[in-house]
Every structure is written in C-alpha cells, then in structure tokens.
Design a protein around this motif. Structure first.
Motif, mmCIF file in Angstrom:
data_model
loop_
_atom_site.group_PDB
_atom_site.id
_atom_site.type_symbol
_atom_site.label_atom_id
_atom_site.label_comp_id
_atom_site.label_asym_id
_atom_site.label_seq_id
_atom_site.Cartn_x
_atom_site.Cartn_y
_atom_site.Cartn_z
ATOM 1 N N VAL A 658 6.365 46.988 4.583
ATOM 2 C CA VAL A 658 7.580 46.272 4.965
ATOM 3 C C VAL A 658 7.638 46.284 6.485
ATOM 4 O O VAL A 658 7.006 47.114 7.131
ATOM 5 C CB VAL A 658 8.843 46.911 4.345
ATOM 6 C CG1 VAL A 658 8.858 46.765 2.832
ATOM 7 C CG2 VAL A 658 8.955 48.375 4.742
ATOM 8 N N LEU A 677 14.922 45.741 0.344
ATOM 9 C CA LEU A 677 13.723 45.178 0.961
ATOM 10 C C LEU A 677 14.084 44.158 2.013
ATOM 11 O O LEU A 677 13.405 44.038 3.051
ATOM 12 C CB LEU A 677 12.832 44.551 -0.113
ATOM 13 C CG LEU A 677 12.198 45.525 -1.114
ATOM 14 C CD1 LEU A 677 11.380 44.763 -2.154
ATOM 15 C CD2 LEU A 677 11.314 46.529 -0.398
ATOM 16 N N LEU A 683 8.704 41.780 3.245
ATOM 17 C CA LEU A 683 7.340 42.234 3.014
ATOM 18 C C LEU A 683 6.398 41.687 4.074
ATOM 19 O O LEU A 683 6.597 40.591 4.601
ATOM 20 C CB LEU A 683 6.866 41.790 1.624
ATOM 21 C CG LEU A 683 7.743 42.190 0.438
ATOM 22 C CD1 LEU A 683 7.167 41.661 -0.860
ATOM 23 C CD2 LEU A 683 7.906 43.693 0.366
ATOM 24 N N ALA A 687 1.240 43.112 1.910
ATOM 25 C CA ALA A 687 1.919 43.730 0.767
ATOM 26 C C ALA A 687 1.307 43.245 -0.543
ATOM 27 O O ALA A 687 1.029 42.051 -0.724
ATOM 28 C CB ALA A 687 3.404 43.400 0.808
ATOM 29 N N VAL A 689 2.428 42.833 -4.070
ATOM 30 C CA VAL A 689 3.670 42.814 -4.837
ATOM 31 C C VAL A 689 3.494 43.416 -6.223
ATOM 32 O O VAL A 689 4.339 44.206 -6.673
ATOM 33 C CB VAL A 689 4.227 41.375 -4.911
ATOM 34 C CG1 VAL A 689 5.443 41.313 -5.830
ATOM 35 C CG2 VAL A 689 4.600 40.899 -3.504
ATOM 36 N N PHE A 692 4.124 47.297 -6.505
ATOM 37 C CA PHE A 692 5.373 47.898 -6.034
ATOM 38 C C PHE A 692 5.742 49.111 -6.903
ATOM 39 O O PHE A 692 5.625 49.078 -8.136
ATOM 40 C CB PHE A 692 6.493 46.861 -6.066
ATOM 41 C CG PHE A 692 7.858 47.439 -5.790
ATOM 42 C CD1 PHE A 692 8.240 47.742 -4.504
ATOM 43 C CD2 PHE A 692 8.747 47.699 -6.836
ATOM 44 C CE1 PHE A 692 9.493 48.288 -4.255
ATOM 45 C CE2 PHE A 692 9.983 48.239 -6.587
ATOM 46 C CZ PHE A 692 10.370 48.538 -5.290
ATOM 47 N N LEU A 705 8.408 43.704 -9.358
ATOM 48 C CA LEU A 705 8.976 43.187 -8.130
ATOM 49 C C LEU A 705 8.831 41.674 -8.051
ATOM 50 O O LEU A 705 9.710 40.987 -7.524
ATOM 51 C CB LEU A 705 8.309 43.868 -6.919
ATOM 52 C CG LEU A 705 8.801 43.404 -5.545
ATOM 53 C CD1 LEU A 705 10.307 43.662 -5.394
ATOM 54 C CD2 LEU A 705 8.032 44.092 -4.433
ATOM 55 N N HIS A 727 8.223 52.026 -2.482
ATOM 56 C CA HIS A 727 6.949 51.964 -1.784
ATOM 57 C C HIS A 727 6.235 50.668 -2.137
ATOM 58 O O HIS A 727 6.024 50.358 -3.318
ATOM 59 C CB HIS A 727 6.047 53.136 -2.172
ATOM 60 C CG HIS A 727 4.716 53.114 -1.479
ATOM 61 N ND1 HIS A 727 4.578 53.310 -0.128
ATOM 62 C CD2 HIS A 727 3.456 52.882 -1.969
ATOM 63 C CE1 HIS A 727 3.299 53.217 0.203
ATOM 64 N NE2 HIS A 727 2.601 52.950 -0.901
ATOM 65 N N VAL A 728 5.856 49.914 -1.074
ATOM 66 C CA VAL A 728 5.118 48.659 -1.242
ATOM 67 C C VAL A 728 3.705 48.909 -0.752
ATOM 68 O O VAL A 728 3.478 49.047 0.457
ATOM 69 C CB VAL A 728 5.782 47.509 -0.462
ATOM 70 C CG1 VAL A 728 5.029 46.203 -0.713
ATOM 71 C CG2 VAL A 728 7.247 47.368 -0.853
ATOM 72 N N ASP A 780 2.657 49.591 -10.513
ATOM 73 C CA ASP A 780 4.114 49.623 -10.517
ATOM 74 C C ASP A 780 4.679 50.600 -11.536
ATOM 75 O O ASP A 780 5.893 50.673 -11.723
ATOM 76 C CB ASP A 780 4.679 48.220 -10.770
ATOM 77 C CG ASP A 780 4.265 47.652 -12.124
ATOM 78 O OD1 ASP A 780 3.567 48.375 -12.893
ATOM 79 O OD2 ASP A 780 4.632 46.495 -12.423
#
Length: 841
Positions: A658, A677, A683, A687, A689, A692, A705, A727-728, A780
C-alpha cells in the motif's frame, strides 16, 4: 610472502599471551585494548602448531618468538596495525635480548608445581577459633589436604616474589653507594670547571683503565669513587696547574658514574626459573633471585650460596630482610657468579592465634620460641596455658595406625628466658589456641527497646534497671508480657520467665524481676504480632493494586494513594465490595456499596457523568477533608469504573503493498477493509490482490479482496475490529509443498497444473502420508480439501498430513530409495528452470 609470515607469527604470539585461551590464562594479562577473542586466539595458537588448548610453558613461548625471526620494531608495527597496544610484546623481547627465560611480570602460577597452587590461598583466614580435636591432623582421604596437612597456609616470604614490583630493580646509572668498586664496562663522567671547561665520558677498558685527553691512561679497576678522586688530584694536577686541594684552586673537577657495567650471573637450584641473567654491577643476591622468581616450593630461604671462581664466598639468609628489614647480604654479584638455592632443611607450620600464620623454615639451633617469634608473636586472644605440636613420627618410631603424635607444651613456660628449648622437627604443625568466645557477667536484651544489645550484669541487677539502661521501651513494645530466658546450669537448658512491663493496660500488676548472669530478655513488637490489614483498588486509577490499610483511611484516601484517576475514569462514584463479617451468619457472599466521591454526582445509574474529568474540567479532584467520608475496612475492594460513553482509541495495522502502510485509528465501529485501504493510499502496482490477508487474534481470516473492491457492500468487505492486521503481499511465483512428502520445497507455479504435478515435484507422497486429507490453502487464507479438486494459484500452500500411527504400515527401504532418487531429480529440474528464468530476465 615474507610479510604474510610475519603477520601470522605476531598474531600467533598474541594468541599465546592473550587471556582468551584457557590454558594460557597464567600469562601476562595485556591491557583491555589488546585482548583477543577466544576464536582468534585458538586459530592463531593452532597455526603455531601447538594445538588449541594445549598447555604451553613460558620458556617454549619465548623460544617460539625467538625462532620466528621477528624484530621488535616489526612486532610493534604489526600490533599497531591490528589495533593492539604496540608495547604488548616488549617484556618478551626484553627477556630474549637479556638472555632470560621469560619476562618478569608474567604470572608465575602456570610454572609453579601443582602442589604449590594450594599454598597461599588462606593467609587471611581467621584461625583464632579453638579447633576441635580433629583439626590437629587432616582426616584420611581429604582430597584438599596434602600429606603434611598444611596446604592452607603459604610459605613465609614466597608472596614477595609473586608480585610484580620495581622495588628490586637494580640501578643501571649512577650515582651508586660509596662502596661501589669500578671495573671494566663502567663509564665515568669527568667534569672540569674554572680555568678549563670540559666534560669527558670515560669508559673503563677491559684492562681496567680510563684514558683522559691530555692526561693519559689512569688505572681505576677496583677503586671506589672516593679513591679515584684522590688519584685524579695527582694526575690532573700534573696537566692543569689550577687543580689542587683547598680554596685557592682555580680549576675544579667532579667525577661520577655515568653507566654501570652489566654482569652475567647464574641462578640455579630450587628456584622458579633457573637460568643465566644479565644484571647490573650494583645488583645483589636479592636482585638476581627476584629475576629468577625466587625460591620454589622446595627451595630454602635460609641458605642461599654464592659461588665465585669455584669457591663459596657467601651464604645468604633471606629472613634477615623479611623479618628485620636488613639487607640480606652486602655482597655484590660479579660477572660469572653462581647463586645456588639449596632444598629447604626444616619447615614447620605455625597457625592459630598468632599474628602471621604461615609455613616457616628453621635454621640449625632454632626451636619453638623462634618459630613463634617468626610468626609475629601471639595475638591477644591466644591461650598461653598450652600450645600443641602435631608431629609426624620418624620411621623408626612408627607402628601400624600410629604415624603422628600430639605434644602439648606450656606456652607460658616456653617464653621465659631460662626455659628449656623445645626442639622442632621437619613437618611439625604448631597450633596456638585462642580463648573461648563465651562471656560471663552479661545479660542480653533484644526486641523493642531503644538500645538492644549486651549489657554488664552485676549482682542485684533488675529487669526494669536493664530496660532503663537500654533507654526504655520503644513505641511498638508489647507490654502485657515479656520473656526472660534463664540458663539451667544442671543440664544446660533454658527456662522461660513471663513478666509484665510498665505501660500494660490489662490491669496486670507489674513486678520487677531480679536478673541472673547470662539471662536473655525478649521484648515483643506489637507490629509483628498484629496481622497486617490491606485493601485493594482496581480499575481506572494510575496504580491499581493492594495497599496497607491505615486507621481511618477512606475511599478518597485510597484513590489518592493509587496515584489518582486514570484517563476515562468515572470520577464521581466508586464501588466498594466488602466481605461479610464471618461472626454473623448470612447467606450474602459480599456486600456492594456505591460511594459518591462528589456531592453533585447523579445516582448509581451514572447518567450525566462526564468522561474522565471531575466538575470544573480539572484532572486533580478538589477533596478537602470531610468527616462524612466512607471509611474502609480490611479486605475491602474498591472499583473505579469507566465513565459512561468513554472509549479508548482503537487501531488496526496495514502492511505490505500500500502507498502509506502503518497503524490507523478506527474512526467508527463500522470501518471496513476497503475504507482502511483507501486511507492507506490505495494499492501499489506490485500488490497481489488474490493474496490479501486479514489477521485477527493471530489467526488468518479468509476473505476475497477482489470481490470487496468490486462491491463494497459485499460480504467480503468485512467490518474491522480493534487489533486487526491487514497485509497486501507481492506476487509470489511459487507454491509451497509441505508435510508428508519426500522433501518440503517451493515449486515454481505453472498455470493449469494440477495438485499431483506439485506433489510429484516434491518427491511424491511418503508411506505415512494421508493423501485423502491433503489440503490447499490460498494466500488469503481460504482452504480447500484435495478431494474437491481445487485449482492451484500462486502463493498457495499444499499440506499433506501424516496418517495416524494406527494406520501406518512397515518401513520399505526400496520405496525410500525411490523417493530419494525422485527428490534429487526434482531439485535438478527446479534449478534448471530457475537458471532459464534468470537468463531470460
């Protein structure tokens, strides 16, 4: 190449003399800046061929340094380059250049015989306490005692040679004492003033002459400076007419010794470091002995011979110096002299109530009186009725089980001038006993008096008189009863006498008590007899906990003692929980009261209470003393509650890809993932996605996400809770295969590949693998069983659990070898793929 050899050689020598290697701790300790680490020292010592941890003598270390060919300047430069003290090795080069075996000042403990280490360890022990009968001789099998049982004391005089000092450094330049006789190697300084102004430096030749310009050759060998001065009046007067005795002289001269000659002498026999030593011409026997480390444990301090030209010219007794401060010998050492230390003759141990307990050497004709005199005489605590000698019997008098005898001697008789001398034998142990610690005509008072202690007892002393001597009772004295313990002389026991003290409010009549010798009076303390009372305060105060209850303490007092209110406290009311009186039968487990801390406070429902501040907005309550305040009892618990409507700021953490990662405060209780976010700057381009991750309470919460971003009202856009962590991650092109597979590994992700493909790349299933319970977990947190045939995505984790022990089959070596072969092949394939990817990049 030559420079590298020098560097390693100096480093090796540093390792040998550094304190880091345990076997070389006895060497001279370098300054803190020159200390090596243990690893450095061990490696450099191994380089020298000695082996790390090998015991090494100082003589061998000197030989190694001499054989290395390193000069002093090279060593100093290398030490300076490495950050060490440049003078670290100078004492060892001094030893090499001076012909010595080791530098003086290096600790001698490493070379001392093992039995000597048990010597000078307890010179300061208090040996005045009367020993029991078993202390006269050590018990058999005592591993800490030597055969003579005296290893706890040091040999008298030995410590003088254990310390590094310049006290016995011989002079190398003038002036010297008037008895010094000139010889070859000396250098004289002649100064002429008046009609002639000249300064001459005149070395004495091997033939014993000096040559003075314009004067010629003058024989000086064997002359003192005073004799030389007489001779120079004649010789100089022939050339310089102004040189004469008396005030009419117009030319005056002065002659002095500029530099002393160096003699080589040999110190041999029972010394620590027998060798040849270079000493100045002013050196005495003591100087040479000090260089050699002094007599060793077997060496004599009383008979040290000096040989010159094959004849003994002197015998030195060091006790003259050690006991009386007199010079041990007036003889000066000459070139080629040999100092020989004989083995000791008779040694006895004097211990107990003497001023200087130690092991002493006796010369011929010396007896018990001399031994006690050597020990500095008796202490004031000594018993003069007897002294005990523990003697080893000579072989002809021994019989089975009887190797020693005890001899009691009247010490008072021994000290008389006309007393018969008491002869001593080698190995005798002389014990001088001390008086008992027992005291009579005394009484002891302890406890709650102002001056407790021991007092003189006299006939007719009473208890009240003793208390008056002790400056009376303290405020905490317990007066209804005191104890007087009295000795029963018939059996040595004690009986207790109970008495009341002045100030008792119980109505008991106070009577004075006549005390006896050695009575012990105990005055008890009310504070110690009373059980301490405590109250507790918890909740929104700065220092919650348990506090000692003081008489009259109220709830407000306790709040102030606890540091006052913490932020967010309900400052208007407190809740008191009190345990019921156990003497009253009741079904109530606790009584709860609401105490108003401010008169304007609302009722117990708390409506209208402001959060965290008392009326007026000040953090400090204005509580003047009030007789109506609620008083506390022992065991009360006070609760300061949170004010209505007060809430501490709640935070969540955002990390990874981010734009503005960090910790964020939840603005509302309805903040969701996308909201946070967005506040974190959105992002980044890196990133990933689908990967995530949302952590809550340390656990990974599965979510999507991508779906939350597409529709903020979807169920995947979860409402956040305090303490959540977002956390991304970046894109991860690998899949982790772990569990019951041939080897755990990261496999490069390939789109469209099935679960079996990744299992094969990890060497396949083990025999104990439970294939039916294999799971796939996405980045994720979403997890799927293998039976649902999930797709494999980048960053996924494939876990193969083990079968329960009851379902496992026997071990198969063939299958294991097959798995290992497959494992190696898979590793090779992965490295090939990685190499291709790197080459393509």
């Amino acid at each position: 190449m030559r420079r590298s050899i020098i560097v390693f050689s100096v480093g090796a020598v540093l390792a040998l003399f550094g304190p880091a290697v345990p076997t070389l701790d006895a060497q001279a300790t370098p300054p803190p800046s020159s200390r090596l680490t243990e690893d450095q020292a061990a490696v450099l010592q191994t380089f020298l061929g000695l082996g790390a941890g090998a015991p090494v003598s100082r003589a061998e270390l000197i030989d190694r340094l001499r054989a290395s060919g390193i000069t002093r300047e090279q060593a100093r430069n290398e030490l300076r380059r490495r950050g060490y003290d440049p003078s670290l090795l100078d004492p060892y080069f001094d030893a090499i250049e001076g012909g010595g075996a080791a530098p003086r000042g290096a600790a001698r403990e490493a070379e001392r015989p093992a039995e000597a280490d048990t010597g000078a360890k307890a010179a300061s022990r208090d040996t005045t306490v009367v020993p029991d009968s078993s202390s006269a001789a050590p018990p058999a099998g005592d591993s800490t005692a030597t055969a003579d049982g005296v290893d706890e004391l040091e040999i008298f005089g030995r410590s003088l040679f254990d310390r590094e000092t310049t006290e016995f450094e011989p002079v190398t330049v003038g002036p010297v004492d008037p008895d010094y006789r000139l010889g070859p190697g000396d250098e004289l300084v002649l100064v002429l003033t008046g009609d002639v102004e000249e300064v001459y430096e005149l070395p004495v030749s091997r033939e014993g002459f000096i040559i003075i310009p314009d004067v010629g050759q003058v024989a000086v060998n064997g002359l003192t400076l005073a004799q030389l001065e007489e001779r120079l009046y004649d010789r100089l007067g022939r050339v310089y007419s102004g040189v004469r005795r008396g005030p009419e002289a117009t030319t005056r001269f002065q002659v002095s010794l500029g530099r002393l000659r160096v003699n080589q002498v040999y110190v041999i026999g029972e010394v620590e470091r027998p060798s040849a030593y270079q000493v100045s011409a002013a050196s005495t026997v003591f100087d040479a002995l000090y260089k050699a480390g002094g007599p060793n444990r077997n060496g004599s301090f009383r008979a040290i011979d000096v040989y010159r030209g094959g004849e003994r010219v002197a015998t030195v007794d060091l006790y003259d110096y050690l006991l009386h401060g007199r010079s041990p010998s007036e003889i000066r050492l000459e070139h080629g002299d040999r100092v020989f230390v004989r083995p000791y003759g008779r040694r006895v141990t004097v211990r107990g109530a003497v001023r200087r307990p130690a092991i002493y050497e006796l010369a011929a004709g010396e007896d018990l009186r001399d031994a006690i005199a050597f020990a500095g005489g008796l202490r004031a605590t000594a018993i003069v009725e007897r002294v005990q000698i523990d003697r080893i019997l000579p072989p002809e008098l021994r019989r089975p089980g009887v190797d020693r005898v005890l001899i009691d001697v009247a010490l008072a008789r021994v000290t008389e001038a006309d007393a018969e001398p008491v002869a001593l034998r080698d190995g005798d142990v002389i014990e001088v006993f001390a008086v008992s610690n027992e005291r009579r005509n005394r009484v002891v008072v302890t406890g709650e008096v102002r001056r407790p202690g021991t007092y003189e007892w006299s006939e007719g002393l009473t208890l009240l008189e003793l208390i008056e001597r002790a400056q009376g009772l303290s405020e905490q004295a317990y007066t209804p009863r005191a104890h007087v313990y009295r000795l029963v002389e018939e059996d040595g026991s004690r009986r207790v006498i109970r008495v009341a003290l002045p100030g008792d409010s119980s109505g008991t009549q106070v009577r004075d008590l006549l005390l006896a010798d050695r009575d012990s009076v105990v005055i008890f303390s009310r504070a110690e007899l009373r059980n301490e009372e405590f109250v507790h305060i918890v909740g929104f105060v700065k220092r919650p906990g348990r506090y000692r209850l003081a008489e009259g303490m109220t709830v407000k007092d306790l709040v102030l003692a606890a540091g006052g209110f913490a932020e967010g406290a309900d400052t208007r009311t407190a809740e008191v929980v009190r345990m019921p009186d156990p003497a009253i039968r009741t079904d109530t487990t606790a009584e709860v009261f609401t105490v108003r801390l401010d008169p304007s406070a609302p009722g117990p429902d708390g409506i209208g209470v402001k959060a965290g501040r008392p009326p007026g907005g000040d953090d400090v309550p204005a509580w003047a003393p009030d007789s109506t305040e609620y008083r506390l009892r022992a065991g009360d618990r006070i609760f300061i509650r949170k004010a209505v409507g007060y809430a501490m700021p709640q935070t969540v953490t955002v990390t990874g890809e981010v734009h503005v990662p960090g910790t964020f405060v939840l603005e509302t209780r309805r903040d969701r993932i996308v909201d946070l976010l967005r506040r974190a700057g959105g992002l980044t381009d890196q990133a990933y996605v689908p990967g995530f991750q949302l952590f809550r309470g340390g656990n990974l919460v599965a979510t999507d996400l991508h779906a939350a971003l597409a529709d903020e009202d979807s169920r995947y856009n979860l409402t956040l809770e305090p303490g959540d962590s977002l956390h991304v991650p970046e894109y991860s092109p690998t899949v982790l295969v772990t569990g019951a597979v041939a080897f755990e590994t990261l496999v490069l992700y390939e789109p469209g590949r099935s679960l079996d493909y990744y299992i094969d790349r990890a060497g396949g299933y083990l025999d104990i693998a439970d294939e039916d319970r294999t799971t796939v977990t996405y980045m994720d947190g979403e997890r799927w069983p293998a039976e649902s045939d999930p797709s494999i995505e980048p960053g996924s984790t494939i876990f193969v659990p083990e079968k329960p022990p009851s379902e496992r089959v026997g071990f198969s070596l063939d299958r294991l070898l097959t798995r290992v072969a497959g494992l190696l092949g898979s590793v090779a394939a992965i490295w090939v793929v990685i190499g291709e990817l790197r080459g393509g990049g």
